[in-house]
Design an enzyme around this catalytic site. Structure first.
Site, mmCIF file in Angstrom:
data_model
loop_
_atom_site.group_PDB
_atom_site.id
_atom_site.type_symbol
_atom_site.label_atom_id
_atom_site.label_comp_id
_atom_site.label_asym_id
_atom_site.label_seq_id
_atom_site.Cartn_x
_atom_site.Cartn_y
_atom_site.Cartn_z
ATOM 1 C CG ASN A 9 -1.833 1.156 1.320
ATOM 2 O OD1 ASN A 9 -1.780 2.047 0.469
ATOM 3 N ND2 ASN A 9 -2.679 1.164 2.324
ATOM 4 N NE ARG A 87 -6.142 1.700 0.043
ATOM 5 C CZ ARG A 87 -6.109 2.880 0.633
ATOM 6 N NH1 ARG A 87 -5.000 3.352 1.122
ATOM 7 N NH2 ARG A 87 -7.209 3.593 0.725
ATOM 8 C CG HIS A 176 -13.205 3.050 3.657
ATOM 9 N ND1 HIS A 176 -13.937 4.015 4.312
ATOM 10 C CD2 HIS A 176 -11.898 3.318 3.914
ATOM 11 C CE1 HIS A 176 -13.113 4.838 4.937
ATOM 12 N NE2 HIS A 176 -11.877 4.451 4.701
ATOM 13 N NE ARG A 237 -10.293 12.200 4.790
ATOM 14 C CZ ARG A 237 -10.259 10.923 4.453
ATOM 15 N NH1 ARG A 237 -11.360 10.312 4.029
ATOM 16 N NH2 ARG A 237 -9.151 10.247 4.507
ATOM 17 C CD GLU A 382 -8.793 -1.651 4.425
ATOM 18 O OE1 GLU A 382 -8.470 -1.287 5.575
ATOM 19 O OE2 GLU A 382 -8.989 -0.866 3.502
#
Ligand code: ADP
Length: 398
Positions: A9, A87, A176, A237, A382
């Site tokens: 990733n 990823r 996601h 965020r 993941e």
């Protein structure tokens, strides 16, 4: 010999990796290279509970990949790596599932960089570096957006002129996806139901956060949109705001679009509301000591999450279970409890003891046995999902 998949990733200044055993699905080695591009770039390896930290003489992505290669060489693990999975955040409308990487896939990921200018270029750097350090190994791209490509048009279109969709790809993509896919499949298994017969709202709550409505294993809607800024309140965020905020702030303060975007991404959410921290655990501690900012930040977070979960049920038509995952979802009994209590009208009744006991590594049902709708804590993975996709595409045993 046991085979491994190397999962990568790659960010603009970091490279996270995991060497996943294709037989028992455990991570043999994990690690993180950080501060790439800076003089103090370093890399950490974790194996069998031991941690090795090295400074990188060549402090860029190539240097990090070479350090991984020599770490594996020293432990005679290099030849066990049979494939590499990457990823990739944005696959646009092209990639509806994971794919073996070739030149045309690379060109399309490059094209999608206009939709993810911070992420896709870094992923491409990771892919190219891996290609040169591990020549000849098959490589697979696993996209965050791919799982949500099953969303119907009425869920992914914004009510803006259609020309913006046609000409600029303005639509909701969702993110996601790898986690939502893993967690919903895992929840079906935990409940002993075929995935095809399930209706879940999955809440992935980490520093970024999103919910997805997943019917029979297919994403029907999700809270993130064109970018990962839409939807829930997150660490730093804002999630949903009135788009009129841009014009208002520009004229009230003279801020540029870039400055407002930065403010909404980096100075808002839990951090902006609490004026203390973006970290949920820290806020829970502060809230327990009466910090007013922490209290209101957690309250807004829970209310907005409960509201989004309820909204997602429209996409499903029914609800079997709400799933909590990610650092907050797996560990914060406080937030899970607040959210489930607000969703009592949907048929969720909390089991307090089960909720308090559930955490990372201890997944399970946290509603009472007589609760018509269940809530589950499910540990996401993941890296494993990426490794499984990679192995499947490279036709390795899984
Ligand atoms: P990322 O999205 O960066 O992968 P994680 O999924 O690890 O992040 O989630 C990080 C969040 O999880 C942080 O807000 C952190 O405070 C929160 N978290 C981790 N452990 C706990 C805990 N025990 N209680 C409450 N929040 C926690």
């Amino acid at each position: 010999m046991i085979n491994h998949t190397l999962v990568i990733n790659c960010g603009s200044s970091s490279l996270k990796f995991a060497l996943i055993n294709t037989v028992d699905h455990r991570a043999t080695v994990t690690g993180l290279a950080e501060k790439l591009g800076l003089p103090d770039a370093c890399i950490t390896f974790k194996q069998n509970g031991q941690k090795v930290e090295l400074t990188l003489a060549q402090g860029n992505h190539t240097g990090a990949m070479k350090a991984i290669l020599s770490y594996l060489d020293e432990r005679e693990l290099t030849t066990s790596v049979t494939a590499i999975g990457h990823r990739v955040v944005h696959g646009g409308e092209t990639f509806k599932q994971s794919t073996l990487i070739d030149d045309s896939v690379i060109a399309t990921i490059e094209d999608c960089a206009r939709l993810a200018p911070l992420h896709n270029p870094a992923h491409l750097l990771g892919i190219r570096t891996a290609q040169s350090c591990f020549p000849g190994l098959p490589q697979v791209a696993v996209f965050d957006t791919a799982f949500h490509q099953s969303m119907p048009q009425h869920a992914y279109l914004y009510a803006v002129p259609m020309a913006l969709y046609r000409e600029h790809g303005v639509r909701r993509y969702g993110f996601h996806g790898t986690s939502h896919r893993f967690v919903t499949a895992e929840a079906a298994r935990m409940l002993g139901k075929p995935l095809a017969d399930t209706a879940f709202v999955c809440a992935h709550l980490g520093n970024g956060a999103s919910v997805a409505a997943v019917l029979g294993g297919n994403s029907m809607d999700t809270s993130m949109g064109l970018t990962p800024l839409e939807g829930l309140v997150m660490g730093s965020r804002s999630g949903d705001v009135d788009p009129g905020l841009f014009g208002y702030l520009a004229s009230a303060t003279g801020m540029s679009t870039a400055a407002i975007t930065d403010l909404l991404n980096k100075q808002s959410g839990l951090l902006g509301l609490s004026e203390l921290s973006s970290d949920c655990r820290e806020l829970e501690q502060a809230a327990s000591e009466g910090h007013a900012g922490a209290l209101i930040a957690l309250e807004v977070f829970s209310y907005r999450l409960a509201k989004q979960i309820a909204a997602m049920t429209v996409a499903l038509g029914r609800l079997d279970a709400v799933l909590f995952t990610g650092g907050i979802g797996e560990n914060s009994a406080l937030l899970r409890g607040n959210v489930i209590r607000q969703l009592g009208f949907l048929g969720l009744t909390l089991d307090d003891a089960a909720n308090l006991a559930a955490c990372r590594g201890h997944s399970g049902v946290i509603t009472r046995v007589d609760s018509p709708v269940a809530a589950l804590v499910v540990n996401t993975n993941e890296e494993l999902m990426i490794a499984l996709d990679t192995a499947a595409l490279c036709q390795q045993p899984v």
